[in-house]
Design a protein around this motif. Sequence first.
Motif, PDB file in Angstrom:
ATOM      1  N   SER A 147       0.839  -1.204   0.000  1.00 48.19           N
ATOM      2  CA  SER A 147       0.000   0.000   0.000  1.00 48.19           C
ATOM      3  C   SER A 147       0.870   1.249   0.000  1.00 48.19           C
ATOM      4  O   SER A 147       2.072   1.189   0.294  1.00 48.19           O
ATOM      5  CB  SER A 147      -0.906   0.026   1.239  1.00 48.19           C
ATOM      6  OG  SER A 147      -0.121   0.172   2.411  1.00 48.19           O
ATOM      7  N   PHE A 148       0.231   2.377  -0.291  1.00 45.87           N
ATOM      8  CA  PHE A 148       0.943   3.650  -0.215  1.00 45.87           C
ATOM      9  C   PHE A 148       1.222   4.033   1.233  1.00 45.87           C
ATOM     10  O   PHE A 148       2.213   4.706   1.519  1.00 45.87           O
ATOM     11  CB  PHE A 148       0.154   4.743  -0.930  1.00 45.87           C
ATOM     12  CG  PHE A 148       0.131   4.576  -2.427  1.00 45.87           C
ATOM     13  CD1 PHE A 148       1.250   4.860  -3.189  1.00 45.87           C
ATOM     14  CD2 PHE A 148      -1.006   4.108  -3.073  1.00 45.87           C
ATOM     15  CE1 PHE A 148       1.247   4.695  -4.568  1.00 45.87           C
ATOM     16  CE2 PHE A 148      -1.024   3.943  -4.441  1.00 45.87           C
ATOM     17  CZ  PHE A 148       0.107   4.228  -5.191  1.00 45.87           C
ATOM     18  N   GLU A 149       0.362   3.607   2.148  1.00 48.43           N
ATOM     19  CA  GLU A 149       0.632   3.838   3.566  1.00 48.43           C
ATOM     20  C   GLU A 149       1.936   3.164   3.972  1.00 48.43           C
ATOM     21  O   GLU A 149       2.760   3.737   4.688  1.00 48.43           O
ATOM     22  CB  GLU A 149      -0.527   3.307   4.414  1.00 48.43           C
ATOM     23  CG  GLU A 149      -1.801   4.122   4.345  1.00 48.43           C
ATOM     24  CD  GLU A 149      -2.659   3.789   3.118  1.00 48.43           C
ATOM     25  OE1 GLU A 149      -3.720   4.405   2.957  1.00 48.43           O
ATOM     26  OE2 GLU A 149      -2.251   2.919   2.313  1.00 48.43           O
ATOM     27  N   ILE A 153       4.987   5.137   2.703  1.00 50.56           N
ATOM     28  CA  ILE A 153       5.348   6.314   3.498  1.00 50.56           C
ATOM     29  C   ILE A 153       5.969   5.895   4.823  1.00 50.56           C
ATOM     30  O   ILE A 153       6.926   6.536   5.308  1.00 50.56           O
ATOM     31  CB  ILE A 153       4.116   7.215   3.717  1.00 50.56           C
ATOM     32  CG1 ILE A 153       3.581   7.708   2.357  1.00 50.56           C
ATOM     33  CG2 ILE A 153       4.469   8.406   4.596  1.00 50.56           C
ATOM     34  CD1 ILE A 153       4.628   8.351   1.471  1.00 50.56           C
ATOM     35  N   GLN A 154       5.487   4.831   5.409  1.00 48.16           N
ATOM     36  CA  GLN A 154       6.134   4.311   6.617  1.00 48.16           C
ATOM     37  C   GLN A 154       7.569   3.902   6.326  1.00 48.16           C
ATOM     38  O   GLN A 154       8.483   4.162   7.117  1.00 48.16           O
ATOM     39  CB  GLN A 154       5.346   3.122   7.157  1.00 48.16           C
ATOM     40  CG  GLN A 154       3.983   3.465   7.733  1.00 48.16           C
ATOM     41  CD  GLN A 154       3.252   2.216   8.198  1.00 48.16           C
ATOM     42  OE1 GLN A 154       3.835   1.358   8.860  1.00 48.16           O
ATOM     43  NE2 GLN A 154       1.978   2.103   7.838  1.00 48.16           N
ATOM     44  N   VAL A 186       2.050  -1.474  -5.107  1.00 45.98           N
ATOM     45  CA  VAL A 186       2.830  -0.251  -4.970  1.00 45.98           C
ATOM     46  C   VAL A 186       4.301  -0.629  -5.064  1.00 45.98           C
ATOM     47  O   VAL A 186       4.753  -1.585  -4.427  1.00 45.98           O
ATOM     48  CB  VAL A 186       2.550   0.454  -3.624  1.00 45.98           C
ATOM     49  CG1 VAL A 186       3.426   1.689  -3.460  1.00 45.98           C
ATOM     50  CG2 VAL A 186       1.073   0.837  -3.533  1.00 45.98           C
ATOM     51  N   SER A 207       3.234  13.087   5.019  1.00 50.62           N
ATOM     52  CA  SER A 207       2.310  12.235   5.764  1.00 50.62           C
ATOM     53  C   SER A 207       0.912  12.206   5.151  1.00 50.62           C
ATOM     54  O   SER A 207       0.125  11.295   5.449  1.00 50.62           O
ATOM     55  CB  SER A 207       2.224  12.707   7.214  1.00 50.62           C
ATOM     56  OG  SER A 207       1.764  14.054   7.278  1.00 50.62           O
ATOM     57  N   PRO A 243      -0.799   9.325   1.407  1.00 50.99           N
ATOM     58  CA  PRO A 243      -1.829   8.280   1.284  1.00 50.99           C
ATOM     59  C   PRO A 243      -3.242   8.844   1.206  1.00 50.99           C
ATOM     60  O   PRO A 243      -4.073   8.346   0.433  1.00 50.99           O
ATOM     61  CB  PRO A 243      -1.622   7.442   2.554  1.00 50.99           C
ATOM     62  CG  PRO A 243      -0.188   7.645   2.912  1.00 50.99           C
ATOM     63  CD  PRO A 243       0.081   9.079   2.579  1.00 50.99           C
ATOM     64  N   ILE A 258      -3.900  10.285  -2.322  1.00 46.98           N
ATOM     65  CA  ILE A 258      -4.126   9.240  -3.322  1.00 46.98           C
ATOM     66  C   ILE A 258      -5.479   8.572  -3.115  1.00 46.98           C
ATOM     67  O   ILE A 258      -6.228   8.334  -4.070  1.00 46.98           O
ATOM     68  CB  ILE A 258      -2.983   8.217  -3.266  1.00 46.98           C
ATOM     69  CG1 ILE A 258      -1.660   8.883  -3.676  1.00 46.98           C
ATOM     70  CG2 ILE A 258      -3.277   7.024  -4.168  1.00 46.98           C
ATOM     71  CD1 ILE A 258      -0.431   8.025  -3.443  1.00 46.98           C
ATOM     72  N   SER A 259      -5.818   8.288  -1.868  1.00 47.97           N
ATOM     73  CA  SER A 259      -7.096   7.635  -1.577  1.00 47.97           C
ATOM     74  C   SER A 259      -8.274   8.503  -1.998  1.00 47.97           C
ATOM     75  O   SER A 259      -9.215   8.030  -2.657  1.00 47.97           O
ATOM     76  CB  SER A 259      -7.185   7.315  -0.083  1.00 47.97           C
ATOM     77  OG  SER A 259      -8.445   6.781   0.249  1.00 47.97           O
ATOM     78  N   ALA A 292       7.943  10.682  -3.745  1.00 47.52           N
ATOM     79  CA  ALA A 292       7.286  10.609  -2.437  1.00 47.52           C
ATOM     80  C   ALA A 292       8.127  11.239  -1.337  1.00 47.52           C
ATOM     81  O   ALA A 292       7.600  11.754  -0.355  1.00 47.52           O
ATOM     82  CB  ALA A 292       6.990   9.160  -2.085  1.00 47.52           C
TER      83      ALA A 292
END
Length: 478
Positions: A235-237, A240-241, A283, A356, A359, A362-363, A384
């Motif tokens: 995922s995009f989350e 970023i993490q 992703v 931050s 995500p 994008i969502s 990113a």
Amino acid sequence: MTVHHLSPEILSAIEGAVGPGGFTADAAGMAKYLGDWAGDYRGEALAVLRPGSVGEVQAVMRLCSELGLGVIPQGGNTGLVSGAIDSKGRGLVVVSLERLNAIRQIDTENFTLRADAGCVLQTIKDACEAQDCLFPLALGAQGSCQIGGNAASNAGGVNVLRYGMARDLILGLEVVLANGELWNGFAGLRKNNSGYDLKQLFIGSEGTLGIITGVEVKLFPKPVQTETAYLGLASFEAAIQLFNRARRDCSDLISAFEIIGSECIELARLIDPGIAAPVSAPVQVLMELSSGPGIDLNTLLASFLADAMEKGLVTDAVLATSSVQARSFWAIREGLVEGQARRGYHVRTDLSVRISDIPALISQARHFIANSHPSWIPLVYGHAGDGNIHFNVLPPLELAEHHARARGAEVIAGLYEIAVGLGGSISAEHGIGRSRREEFWTGLSPTHRHMVAALKTALDPKGLMNPGCLLPATEILS
């Protein structure tokens, strides 16, 4: 006086300023200067002027000031927002900087370079590499974009995460003002706290305050080792993490952190059918570290990725074992951009939000497209590491282009609203130009507008510098 056609007397004066080979006023000769790389814009001009020296640029601006002739400064014409193309028939001339293309000086002791504004970015990068130096500005268009245009548009690219935008790399500028006067802002100083930093007025001004004729930039030691990895994530989350962990564990050794939605891979194959993503995941991340000697970069990256996989952030990873394999990873990122252009008209955005908030951007954007334009195909990729996401959208192939463009305007408006709602910007690195002017201007506070108007009026009181670009000239000058 405003000029709407070029009389024999004016043509003779232009020839006196730039020489007989320094301009063209016929349709065939002007054609390549009046269309953009992506094919989205076609423009008009009374003539295209090609000065061959700074003195000739000054002569051109003195003449244009006297005649009331609007000027569009143009570099490599690789922009995507119609900053160097005007289709309104306002009686303008294009001033191309392509003949001012020399590297003036490379100073390896002080790590600086001075170049004419028309010098192609790749030429600068190659010259620096030959001196074991690095100029880190890196763009898809670097083989044809020019350093003056990079300065005027405050170009970004894939290395912003580590080295910053063009604004952060520029030490000084040389600028011809609207009245033909020359401002020499070269000093070669890393620190100079003497009043207003005037060069910053022209960086990102898109040719609306003057014509940049020379640029002085910072150089860096050339990295002696680079490690590149291509990663798969759920995922995009998670992406970023992963980036947040990479910033802490790998620090400033990260030179790039690009995210790519898996839906983009088919676009890259339009350029090279042999392209294949090295991982299979919704992703994908292209991550690069670089450094000088004395650091075991390979072990650092391998250890970081092993830990990320153990914690479930990364589902698959391929660490390049050669420069050839690393280039194949980058070919995916570069090819997907070219592939969109080859497919035809598409909605192109250049959104910026806090890292931050990526995500959420994008969502929300995907939800908007799915509900309001369900037959359109969203594409997600971008830098990113600096919050810059290119959320582009492909219209259905069966939809006629004129209908697609009409619907595309609605799509763009919706995406801009989402980005602004998250406290973001409609332009991360491409600029405002003419295509985003209204959204930019209406989004400014009255105080912000007043300050912009004051700058424009002070430096270009006749409103001749790139009229219609960035600012609505009638409001500024009224």
